[in-house]
Design an enzyme around this catalytic site. Structure first.
Site, PDB file in Angstrom:
ATOM      1  N   ASP A  37       0.857  -1.184  -0.165  1.00 30.84           N
ATOM      2  CA  ASP A  37       0.135   0.011  -0.131  1.00 30.84           C
ATOM      3  C   ASP A  37       0.697   1.385  -0.050  1.00 30.84           C
ATOM      4  O   ASP A  37       0.304   2.116   0.460  1.00 30.84           O
ATOM      5  CB  ASP A  37      -1.194  -0.114   1.231  1.00 30.84           C
ATOM      6  CG  ASP A  37      -0.219  -0.159   2.644  1.00 30.84           C
ATOM      7  OD1 ASP A  37       1.023  -0.309   2.531  1.00 30.84           O
ATOM      8  OD2 ASP A  37      -0.867   0.209   3.663  1.00 30.84           O
ATOM      9  N   HIS A 241      24.305   1.776 -18.233  1.00 34.40           N
ATOM     10  CA  HIS A 241      23.400   2.387 -17.497  1.00 34.40           C
ATOM     11  C   HIS A 241      23.301   1.614 -15.986  1.00 34.40           C
ATOM     12  O   HIS A 241      22.513   0.980 -15.390  1.00 34.40           O
ATOM     13  CB  HIS A 241      21.914   2.065 -18.234  1.00 34.40           C
ATOM     14  CG  HIS A 241      21.530   2.775 -19.278  1.00 34.40           C
ATOM     15  ND1 HIS A 241      20.889   2.782 -20.040  1.00 34.40           N
ATOM     16  CD2 HIS A 241      22.065   4.157 -19.677  1.00 34.40           C
ATOM     17  CE1 HIS A 241      20.646   3.948 -21.082  1.00 34.40           C
ATOM     18  NE2 HIS A 241      21.504   4.719 -20.603  1.00 34.40           N
ATOM     19  N   ASP A 258      26.835   9.986 -13.975  1.00 35.67           N
ATOM     20  CA  ASP A 258      25.797  10.414 -14.844  1.00 35.67           C
ATOM     21  C   ASP A 258      24.720  10.632 -13.997  1.00 35.67           C
ATOM     22  O   ASP A 258      23.862   9.803 -13.466  1.00 35.67           O
ATOM     23  CB  ASP A 258      25.432   9.342 -15.937  1.00 35.67           C
ATOM     24  CG  ASP A 258      24.764   9.835 -17.130  1.00 35.67           C
ATOM     25  OD1 ASP A 258      23.874  10.712 -16.715  1.00 35.67           O
ATOM     26  OD2 ASP A 258      24.421   9.164 -18.025  1.00 35.67           O
ATOM     27  N   ASP A 269      20.951  16.478 -17.596  1.00 36.89           N
ATOM     28  CA  ASP A 269      21.609  15.271 -17.871  1.00 36.89           C
ATOM     29  C   ASP A 269      23.145  15.460 -18.013  1.00 36.89           C
ATOM     30  O   ASP A 269      23.662  16.017 -18.897  1.00 36.89           O
ATOM     31  CB  ASP A 269      20.771  14.528 -19.080  1.00 36.89           C
ATOM     32  CG  ASP A 269      21.644  13.071 -19.355  1.00 36.89           C
ATOM     33  OD1 ASP A 269      22.269  12.535 -18.659  1.00 36.89           O
ATOM     34  OD2 ASP A 269      21.037  12.608 -20.385  1.00 36.89           O
ATOM     35  N   HIS A 348      27.374   3.845 -28.221  1.00 35.82           N
ATOM     36  CA  HIS A 348      26.039   4.513 -27.847  1.00 35.82           C
ATOM     37  C   HIS A 348      25.859   5.841 -29.178  1.00 35.82           C
ATOM     38  O   HIS A 348      27.234   6.142 -29.500  1.00 35.82           O
ATOM     39  CB  HIS A 348      25.778   4.887 -26.590  1.00 35.82           C
ATOM     40  CG  HIS A 348      26.901   5.730 -25.739  1.00 35.82           C
ATOM     41  ND1 HIS A 348      26.957   7.140 -26.041  1.00 35.82           N
ATOM     42  CD2 HIS A 348      27.821   5.507 -24.780  1.00 35.82           C
ATOM     43  CE1 HIS A 348      27.853   7.609 -25.357  1.00 35.82           C
ATOM     44  NE2 HIS A 348      28.444   6.579 -24.743  1.00 35.82           N
ATOM     45  N   HIS A 352      20.799  13.256 -27.590  1.00 36.21           N
ATOM     46  CA  HIS A 352      19.431  12.986 -27.482  1.00 36.21           C
ATOM     47  C   HIS A 352      18.792  14.408 -27.236  1.00 36.21           C
ATOM     48  O   HIS A 352      19.500  15.246 -26.431  1.00 36.21           O
ATOM     49  CB  HIS A 352      19.059  11.912 -26.621  1.00 36.21           C
ATOM     50  CG  HIS A 352      19.579  11.877 -25.067  1.00 36.21           C
ATOM     51  ND1 HIS A 352      18.939  12.697 -24.358  1.00 36.21           N
ATOM     52  CD2 HIS A 352      20.432  11.344 -24.670  1.00 36.21           C
ATOM     53  CE1 HIS A 352      19.566  12.562 -23.105  1.00 36.21           C
ATOM     54  NE2 HIS A 352      20.559  11.948 -23.365  1.00 36.21           N
ATOM     55  N   HIS A 359      15.169  11.755 -22.093  1.00 34.89           N
ATOM     56  CA  HIS A 359      15.288  11.543 -23.552  1.00 34.89           C
ATOM     57  C   HIS A 359      13.931  12.069 -23.979  1.00 34.89           C
ATOM     58  O   HIS A 359      13.098  11.326 -24.124  1.00 34.89           O
ATOM     59  CB  HIS A 359      15.442   9.848 -23.727  1.00 34.89           C
ATOM     60  CG  HIS A 359      16.514   9.348 -23.008  1.00 34.89           C
ATOM     61  ND1 HIS A 359      16.879   8.040 -22.737  1.00 34.89           N
ATOM     62  CD2 HIS A 359      17.568   9.883 -22.662  1.00 34.89           C
ATOM     63  CE1 HIS A 359      18.132   8.005 -22.133  1.00 34.89           C
ATOM     64  NE2 HIS A 359      18.583   9.093 -22.245  1.00 34.89           N
ATOM     65  N   GLU A 382      27.304  13.609 -25.747  1.00 34.25           N
ATOM     66  CA  GLU A 382      27.930  12.547 -24.637  1.00 34.25           C
ATOM     67  C   GLU A 382      28.641  11.688 -25.328  1.00 34.25           C
ATOM     68  O   GLU A 382      28.367  10.395 -25.008  1.00 34.25           O
ATOM     69  CB  GLU A 382      26.822  12.036 -23.704  1.00 34.25           C
ATOM     70  CG  GLU A 382      25.465  11.589 -24.570  1.00 34.25           C
ATOM     71  CD  GLU A 382      24.435  11.033 -23.771  1.00 34.25           C
ATOM     72  OE1 GLU A 382      24.968  10.206 -22.913  1.00 34.25           O
ATOM     73  OE2 GLU A 382      23.556  11.590 -23.709  1.00 34.25           O
ATOM     74  N   TYR A 386      34.757   3.242 -23.705  1.00 35.87           N
ATOM     75  CA  TYR A 386      34.851   2.137 -22.650  1.00 35.87           C
ATOM     76  C   TYR A 386      35.496   1.033 -22.887  1.00 35.87           C
ATOM     77  O   TYR A 386      35.291   0.214 -23.751  1.00 35.87           O
ATOM     78  CB  TYR A 386      33.190   1.637 -22.249  1.00 35.87           C
ATOM     79  CG  TYR A 386      32.296   3.176 -22.291  1.00 35.87           C
ATOM     80  CD1 TYR A 386      31.815   3.672 -21.081  1.00 35.87           C
ATOM     81  CD2 TYR A 386      31.725   3.561 -23.535  1.00 35.87           C
ATOM     82  CE1 TYR A 386      31.248   4.756 -21.147  1.00 35.87           C
ATOM     83  CE2 TYR A 386      30.978   4.734 -23.472  1.00 35.87           C
ATOM     84  CZ  TYR A 386      30.706   5.217 -22.453  1.00 35.87           C
ATOM     85  OH  TYR A 386      29.706   6.271 -22.299  1.00 35.87           O
ATOM     86  N   ARG A 403      33.089   8.903 -19.916  1.00 35.10           N
ATOM     87  CA  ARG A 403      31.938   9.838 -20.604  1.00 35.10           C
ATOM     88  C   ARG A 403      31.826  11.275 -19.995  1.00 35.10           C
ATOM     89  O   ARG A 403      32.103  11.332 -18.933  1.00 35.10           O
ATOM     90  CB  ARG A 403      30.590   9.013 -20.577  1.00 35.10           C
ATOM     91  CG  ARG A 403      29.358   9.652 -21.224  1.00 35.10           C
ATOM     92  CD  ARG A 403      28.069   8.967 -21.417  1.00 35.10           C
ATOM     93  NE  ARG A 403      27.472   8.712 -20.235  1.00 35.10           N
ATOM     94  CZ  ARG A 403      27.389   7.503 -19.653  1.00 35.10           C
ATOM     95  NH1 ARG A 403      27.963   6.535 -20.223  1.00 35.10           N
ATOM     96  NH2 ARG A 403      26.656   7.162 -18.440  1.00 35.10           N
ATOM     97  N   GLU A 405      29.520  14.554 -20.685  1.00 34.76           N
ATOM     98  CA  GLU A 405      28.317  14.888 -21.107  1.00 34.76           C
ATOM     99  C   GLU A 405      27.683  16.056 -20.619  1.00 34.76           C
ATOM    100  O   GLU A 405      27.806  16.684 -19.439  1.00 34.76           O
ATOM    101  CB  GLU A 405      27.180  13.774 -20.779  1.00 34.76           C
ATOM    102  CG  GLU A 405      25.767  14.082 -21.062  1.00 34.76           C
ATOM    103  CD  GLU A 405      24.741  13.239 -20.858  1.00 34.76           C
ATOM    104  OE1 GLU A 405      24.986  12.036 -19.854  1.00 34.76           O
ATOM    105  OE2 GLU A 405      23.689  12.929 -21.552  1.00 34.76           O
TER     106      GLU A 405
HETATM  107  N1  GLY Z   1      21.455   9.438 -18.504  1.00 34.74           N
HETATM  108  C1  GLY Z   1      21.161   8.880 -19.574  1.00 34.74           C
HETATM  109  C2  GLY Z   1      21.687   9.414 -20.742  1.00 34.74           C
HETATM  110  O1  GLY Z   1      22.709   9.948 -20.675  1.00 34.74           O
HETATM  111  O2  GLY Z   1      21.241   9.288 -21.789  1.00 34.74           O
HETATM  112 MN    MN Z   2      22.004  11.769 -21.982  1.00 32.43          MN
HETATM  113 MN    MN Z   3      23.322  11.029 -18.997  1.00 30.89          MN
END
Ligand code: GLY
Ligand code: MN
Ligand code: MN
Length: 438
Positions: A37, A241, A258, A269, A348, A352, A359, A382, A386, A403, A405
């Site tokens: 609940d 992720h 991140d 982000d 990747h 975005h 996103h 970004e 890796y 990374r 970003e």
């Molecule tokens: N934090 C998810 C991305 O960088 O797309």
């Molecule tokens: Mn991102």
């Molecule tokens: Mn990110």
């Protein structure tokens, strides 16, 4: 804060895009059970939020257009003394009429009965099918009721139109009021990354950095992250992720964070990667500087009439040459580029759209994101490299994941980096961390 006048302006823009003699219906999100609940904290449906700014569940917005006449109707929960004592305030219909620039406020309990009467006679119905189960059910029921009303001479819309294609295009272009909110989300998030850099020490756990990040968000009015925070020490940074965040942070490793907050409905982000002990090793510095070189080159290319794809093509060239120079890949540049040799280490996309959703919605035009950029669009840049623990490379490179970003606004003559308030060169990061350790 975005004003009701601004939200109303969006509804008016939508009316302009709707065909004559049509209706649009948009539903709020519902509360989601976490266990037994208890619920997850409520997060409004992004489309409903975009058009209303109203943050209650069990609500719906109905827009009716006939010639020059428009009607805006908001369905809300009823006032309920007992529920409000236990679970929190409800706006109710009388206050909704005062707070919002709408024509009618009706009870959500009357939705099933009122919708067919109000939509009867509209030729077209705009709706986001599949967005919420409650919405799908209500529209199915609406159409069934209208069809059943044939003896009363009721008329069912003959055309159902996917509303998302209109709203996504509207959401893609941010107005200055939204950019102001996104700047604030970006500053809070940048400060959270700075705080993590200042706080870190070897042998802490990843979740302790997550706690610092969340503290900075929440204590600045951004109580929730826009997505689950990633804190990956050492080779955990190579899991794109990774959100377990429970490993120890080892002296000599890098950590990748991140994290971005959601502030007044808009996301930030940011990713930064830095050394747990405050000093990059030779190999870490080499990979880091290569990623930074690619990121800065990509940022430089973001301007009206450019494409994310073009910037990514440049990143692929920089990575290919850089990894050849470091001996991580081998062979001829043109062949390595053609064969996409760097894809093993950069798997990747470059970026975005970002906005109400991290996103964010908006047509990219193609899988490789070739849409022509224009002022008002907001996006992330970004790039990352890796090198997994089992990569077929000199062992000294293994387990390095980097990374970097940032979030950008496309402006008339280039771009603005919204997330610029957190450092990112090796020298700046080492200086900040040395100062914190002193
Ligand atoms: N934090 C998810 C991305 O960088 O797309
Ligand atoms: Mn991102
Ligand atoms: Mn990110």
């Amino acid at each position: 804060m975005i004003t009701e006048q601004f939200f109303n302006g969006r509804r008016m823009s939508l009316f302009e895009k709707m065909s004559d003699n049509s209706a649009a219906v948009i539903f709020a999100a519902s509360e989601k059970t976490r266990s037994l609940d208890t619920e997850y904290h409520f997060r409004q449906n992004s489309y409903f939020y975009y058009l209303t700014g109203f943050n209650e569940p069990e609500s719906a917005l109905l827009l009716l257009k006939s010639g020059q006449d428009t009607q805006t109707i908001l369905f809300t929960r009823d006032k309920d003394k007992l529920q409000e004592i236990w679970h929190g305030r409800r706006l109710g219909q009388a206050q909704a009429l005062k707070n919002f620039d709408i024509d009618q406020a009706l009870s959500i309990n009357e939705l099933t009965q009122q919708l067919p009467e109000l939509v009867n006679g509209s030729d077209s119905l705009y709706f986001c099918q599949g967005e919420t189960p409650e919405g799908d059910q209500a529209v199915t029921q609406l159409m069934a009721s209208l069809r059943a009303g044939v003896k009363k001479n009721w008329r069912t819309p003959t055309v159902q139109i996917e509303l998302r294609s209109i709203l996504d295009e509207m959401r893609l272009f941010k107005k200055s009021e939204e950019v102001a909110v996104m700047r604030r989300a970006s500053v809070i998030s940048a400060n959270a990354h700075t705080r993590a850099m200042q706080f870190i020490a070897p042998d802490q756990f990843e979740y302790q950095l997550e706690a610092e990040i969340m503290h900075e968000f929440a204590s600045n009015g951004a109580r929730f992250a826009a997505y689950n925070t990633i804190v990956g020490g050492g080779h955990n940074a190579c899991i794109l992720h990774y959100t377990e965040n429970e490993s120890v942070l080892n002296d000599g490793d890098l950590v990748l964070i991140d994290a971005g907050c959601e502030f007044n409905g808009y996301a930030a982000d940011i990713t930064r990667t830095f050394p747990v002990n405050g000093k990059f090793s030779v190999e870490q510095k080499a990979i880091y500087n290569l990623v930074l070189k690619a990121q800065l080159a990509a940022i430089n290319m973001i301007k009206p009439s450019a494409q994310i794809k073009e910037a990514n093509d440049e990143v692929l060239k920089i990575f290919t040459q850089g990894l050849l120079d470091l001996g991580i890949i081998s062979g001829d540049f043109d062949e390595a580029l053609e064969q996409q040799a760097v894809k093993e280490f950069y798997m990747h996309g470059l970026g975005h759209w970002i906005g109400i959703d991290v996103h964010d919605v908006g047509d990219y035009r193609s899988a490789d994101r070739s849409r022509i950029l224009a002022p008002g669009m907001t996006l992330t840049i970004e790039p990352g490299l890796y090198i997994s623990e089992d990569a077929d490379v000199d062992p000294k490179w293994r387990g390095i994941g980097v990374r970097i970003e940032d979030d950008l606004l496309v402006t008339v003559d280039g771009n603005e980096v919204l997330t610029k308030d957190v450092v990112k060169t090796v020298a700046e990061i080492e200086a900040l961390m040395a100062q914190a350790q002193a």
